[in-house]
Design an enzyme around this catalytic site. Structure first.
Site, PDB file in Angstrom:
ATOM      1  N   ASP A   1      11.448 -35.972  46.341  1.00 35.95           N
ATOM      2  CA  ASP A   1      11.128 -36.604  47.900  1.00 35.95           C
ATOM      3  C   ASP A   1      12.065 -36.887  48.395  1.00 35.95           C
ATOM      4  O   ASP A   1      11.471 -38.023  49.662  1.00 35.95           O
ATOM      5  CB  ASP A   1       9.764 -37.302  47.605  1.00 35.95           C
ATOM      6  CG  ASP A   1       9.782 -38.765  46.944  1.00 35.95           C
ATOM      7  OD1 ASP A   1      10.786 -38.497  46.342  1.00 35.95           O
ATOM      8  OD2 ASP A   1       8.629 -38.640  46.310  1.00 35.95           O
TER       9      ASP A   1
ATOM     10  N   SER B   1       5.958   4.687  79.003  1.00 39.25           N
ATOM     11  CA  SER B   1       5.477   3.559  78.852  1.00 39.25           C
ATOM     12  C   SER B   1       4.345   3.455  78.328  1.00 39.25           C
ATOM     13  O   SER B   1       3.651   4.972  79.016  1.00 39.25           O
ATOM     14  CB  SER B   1       5.208   3.045  80.162  1.00 39.25           C
ATOM     15  OG  SER B   1       6.345   2.462  81.003  1.00 39.25           O
TER      16      SER B   1
ATOM     17  N   ASN C   1       6.754 -40.104  51.647  1.00 36.38           N
ATOM     18  CA  ASN C   1       5.748 -41.075  50.880  1.00 36.38           C
ATOM     19  C   ASN C   1       4.078 -39.971  51.350  1.00 36.38           C
ATOM     20  O   ASN C   1       3.068 -39.932  50.990  1.00 36.38           O
ATOM     21  CB  ASN C   1       5.923 -41.518  50.414  1.00 36.38           C
ATOM     22  CG  ASN C   1       6.534 -41.704  49.404  1.00 36.38           C
ATOM     23  OD1 ASN C   1       6.750 -41.334  48.145  1.00 36.38           O
ATOM     24  ND2 ASN C   1       7.722 -42.873  49.753  1.00 36.38           N
TER      25      ASN C   1
ATOM     26  N   TYR D   1      15.494 -37.231  43.133  1.00 35.19           N
ATOM     27  CA  TYR D   1      14.356 -36.596  43.299  1.00 35.19           C
ATOM     28  C   TYR D   1      14.093 -35.633  44.129  1.00 35.19           C
ATOM     29  O   TYR D   1      14.317 -35.855  45.772  1.00 35.19           O
ATOM     30  CB  TYR D   1      13.486 -38.463  44.054  1.00 35.19           C
ATOM     31  CG  TYR D   1      14.204 -39.775  43.061  1.00 35.19           C
ATOM     32  CD1 TYR D   1      12.257 -40.240  42.202  1.00 35.19           C
ATOM     33  CD2 TYR D   1      15.663 -40.078  43.107  1.00 35.19           C
ATOM     34  CE1 TYR D   1      12.823 -40.884  41.640  1.00 35.19           C
ATOM     35  CE2 TYR D   1      15.065 -41.093  41.969  1.00 35.19           C
ATOM     36  CZ  TYR D   1      14.092 -41.348  41.456  1.00 35.19           C
ATOM     37  OH  TYR D   1      14.030 -42.566  40.603  1.00 35.19           O
TER      38      TYR D   1
ATOM     39  N   SER E   1       4.823   9.143  79.754  1.00 33.47           N
ATOM     40  CA  SER E   1       3.997   7.574  80.299  1.00 33.47           C
ATOM     41  C   SER E   1       2.607   8.485  79.458  1.00 33.47           C
ATOM     42  O   SER E   1       1.862   9.004  80.030  1.00 33.47           O
ATOM     43  CB  SER E   1       3.549   6.948  81.998  1.00 33.47           C
ATOM     44  OG  SER E   1       4.808   7.046  81.940  1.00 33.47           O
TER      45      SER E   1
ATOM     46  N   LYS F   1       8.678  -5.673  63.477  1.00 34.43           N
ATOM     47  CA  LYS F   1       7.994  -6.360  62.189  1.00 34.43           C
ATOM     48  C   LYS F   1       8.614  -4.970  61.901  1.00 34.43           C
ATOM     49  O   LYS F   1       8.055  -3.761  61.878  1.00 34.43           O
ATOM     50  CB  LYS F   1       7.295  -6.177  62.200  1.00 34.43           C
ATOM     51  CG  LYS F   1       6.293  -6.489  60.705  1.00 34.43           C
ATOM     52  CD  LYS F   1       5.404  -7.545  60.397  1.00 34.43           C
ATOM     53  CE  LYS F   1       4.691  -7.365  59.123  1.00 34.43           C
ATOM     54  NZ  LYS F   1       5.007  -5.953  57.758  1.00 34.43           N
TER      55      LYS F   1
ATOM     56  N   ARG G   1      -0.990 -40.155  48.918  1.00 33.73           N
ATOM     57  CA  ARG G   1      -0.628 -40.790  50.523  1.00 33.73           C
ATOM     58  C   ARG G   1      -0.409 -39.369  51.075  1.00 33.73           C
ATOM     59  O   ARG G   1      -0.825 -39.607  52.739  1.00 33.73           O
ATOM     60  CB  ARG G   1       0.172 -41.384  51.381  1.00 33.73           C
ATOM     61  CG  ARG G   1       0.232 -43.528  50.097  1.00 33.73           C
ATOM     62  CD  ARG G   1       1.380 -43.804  50.499  1.00 33.73           C
ATOM     63  NE  ARG G   1       1.517 -44.138  51.624  1.00 33.73           N
ATOM     64  CZ  ARG G   1       3.026 -44.332  51.965  1.00 33.73           C
ATOM     65  NH1 ARG G   1       3.633 -45.109  50.999  1.00 33.73           N
ATOM     66  NH2 ARG G   1       3.625 -44.981  53.492  1.00 33.73           N
TER      67      ARG G   1
ATOM     68  N   GLN H   1       5.323 -34.338  33.044  1.00 40.38           N
ATOM     69  CA  GLN H   1       5.266 -36.122  32.874  1.00 40.38           C
ATOM     70  C   GLN H   1       3.664 -35.352  32.605  1.00 40.38           C
ATOM     71  O   GLN H   1       2.671 -35.930  33.753  1.00 40.38           O
ATOM     72  CB  GLN H   1       5.753 -37.020  33.646  1.00 40.38           C
ATOM     73  CG  GLN H   1       5.130 -38.463  33.188  1.00 40.38           C
ATOM     74  CD  GLN H   1       5.564 -39.091  34.490  1.00 40.38           C
ATOM     75  OE1 GLN H   1       5.704 -39.187  36.213  1.00 40.38           O
ATOM     76  NE2 GLN H   1       5.598 -40.413  34.159  1.00 40.38           N
TER      77      GLN H   1
END
Length: 455
Positions: free
Chosen positions: A111, A393, A232, A109, A411, A339, A21, A81
């Protein structure tokens, strides 16, 4: 029958379902809530019991789930499984991984991410006086849930909705699926489970009736329905995200953080914000963010895998990417991206700037439009700017390059060589003025435009 409440615990986490689903190529246990896979939430809660073993039963998308678990829970043992034959069959796959284990097994579980530590501890406490404990809740709309058949505090049977009579469907006491019992007893009881039901599956829920038939003591511990929310579908995933955000916002506010519009702030599972910090509206925290006391994150900023030190101001409209380290009382302003860089104490990077793979010293001012040109198409290179420097700048810092303490750049400069301490660097072409050329050029262009319009 009394049991030792301090017995070793093994977690069995069921993560084998196909999750059809969800309509997704990503295995259901890996869909994120608060920036962390659902299964990570279940494991984090289960770890409160200090388990000596963790067994995860995988199936659909097993390779992806197992690869993720190497990061999330490297101590977990994964078993597969191969055929989806029901929850009872799934738990039975854990038997080889629990060979020789003497202690309790707790079934969780992947979920069902919101069961609390307190609830698991209450289940553990109930195990001190009962052979088996299941987790139940009273449902506003019992619908498809299994019903708990109780006689006083004794659990005698769990009836799946598909197999329930109309009278049984009227019961609102429902089964969450979580269960705690002796590990060896669990596997013994599972050996008696059959597929005589509407779905033709091996139900884990059959254990309650089998235990009662053997005069074993079973009971139910109750929690709020919100804790048992299962995921689900995409709609349920969105509901789970909303529930997580509400809980996390309440936690952040309780810790002494000011949020003027908390309903607009998006947090991750590992977001940490110190007391007296201020979070303005529409801030998004990706995974891995720490904000120290007294810092301010202004509106519409996005942070991921970053650290903001005490008294710093970030935003509005700032982006901190992985590896951003913002020093005490530093300022990161509007439309600034950082970063993999260290921004020193009291340093100001206030406008329209990109700082990547850099170290900017204390007390430095970085002017608007500055860019650390750190990537040559193959490799990333580092920029180092010293203390109390002034970057004019629209400076392009072409890495690898170093600007010394107390140095300046003019600048509009393109800096390709190191700037010594205290020096002023000018790296721009000489200006040339062509008298009258602007007027002649514009007249010519307008004439061309007019000719095209006639045609």
């Amino acid at each position: 029958m009394a049991h030792d409440p301090h017995r070793p615990v093994a977690l069995i986490v069921l993560a084998a379902g196909a999750g059809t689903r969800m309509n997704s190529d990503l295995p259901k246990p890996l869909h994120p809530i608060g920036g962390a896979p659902m299964i990570a939430h279940a494991l984090a809660t289960g770890r409160a019991l200090e388990p000596s073993r963790i067994v995860v039963v995988t199936g659909h998308g097993a390779e992806e789930v197992e690869a993720a678990l190497e990061e999330i829970a490297p101590e977990a043992v994964c078993v597969r499984q191969e055929e989806q034959l029901g929850t009872g069959h799934a738990v039975l796959q854990a038997a080889p991984a629990l060979e020789g284990f003497q202690g309790d097994a707790v079934v969780l579980y992947a979920d069902t991410p919101f069961v609390s530590e307190d609830t698991l501890r209450r289940m553990q406490a109930a195990r001190a006086v009962h052979d088996m404990v299941v987790l139940g809740f009273r449902a506003a709309d019992p619908g498809r849930y299994g019903r708990l058949m109780m006689e006083g505090e004794r659990l005698v049977r769990i009836v799946e909705a598909k197999d329930a009579t109309p009278e049984q469907l009227g019961i609102d006491l429902c089964n969450s699926g979580l269960l705690a019992t002796d590990a060896r007893l669990l596997m013994d009881l599972l050996g008696q489970v059959d597929t005589d039901n509407a779905a033709g599956e091996y139900y884990l829920t059959d254990l309650a009736e089998i235990a009662a038939s053997r005069d074993l003591s079973a009971t139910a511990v109750l929690c709020s329905e919100a804790e048992t929310l299962g995921v689900n579908s995409r709609a349920e995933l969105a509901a789970a995200e909303a529930q997580f955000q509400a809980m996390k916002r309440a936690e952040v506010l309780e810790n002494g953080v000011t949020m003027t519009a908390p309903e607009t702030v998006i947090l991750s599972a590992d977001t940490w914000v110190g007391r007296d910090a201020v979070i303005e509206p529409y801030v998004v925290f990706g995974p891995g963010v720490t904000v120290e006391s007294g810092a301010t994150i202004r509106a519409f900023s996005h942070l991921e895998d970053a650290h903001v030190s005490a008294g710093a101001i970030v935003g509005p409209y700032a982006r901190l990417r992985p590896g951003a380290e913002i020093g005490n009382n530093a300022h990161i302003g509007n439309f600034v991206e950082v970063k993999a860089s260290l921004i020193g104490e009291g340093t100001k990077v206030n406008h329209l700037t990109y700082i990547g793979n850099a170290e900017i010293g204390d007390g430095t001012n970085v002017g608007a439009g500055t860019i650390t040109c750190n990537y040559d198409g193959v490799f990333k290179h580092r920029t180092v700017v010293g203390k109390n420097a002034f970057i004019g700048s629209d400076t392009m810092l072409v890495a690898p390059v170093t600007v010394g303490d107390n140095a300046m750049t003019g600048s509009g400069s393109v800096i390709t060589s190191d700037v010594p301490e205290g020096a002023l660097a000018l790296g721009r072409a000489k200006q040339v003025n062509k008298a009258g050329l602007a007027v002649r050029l514009m007249d010519r262009l307008r004439a061309i435009k007019a000719e095209k319009a006639k045609g």
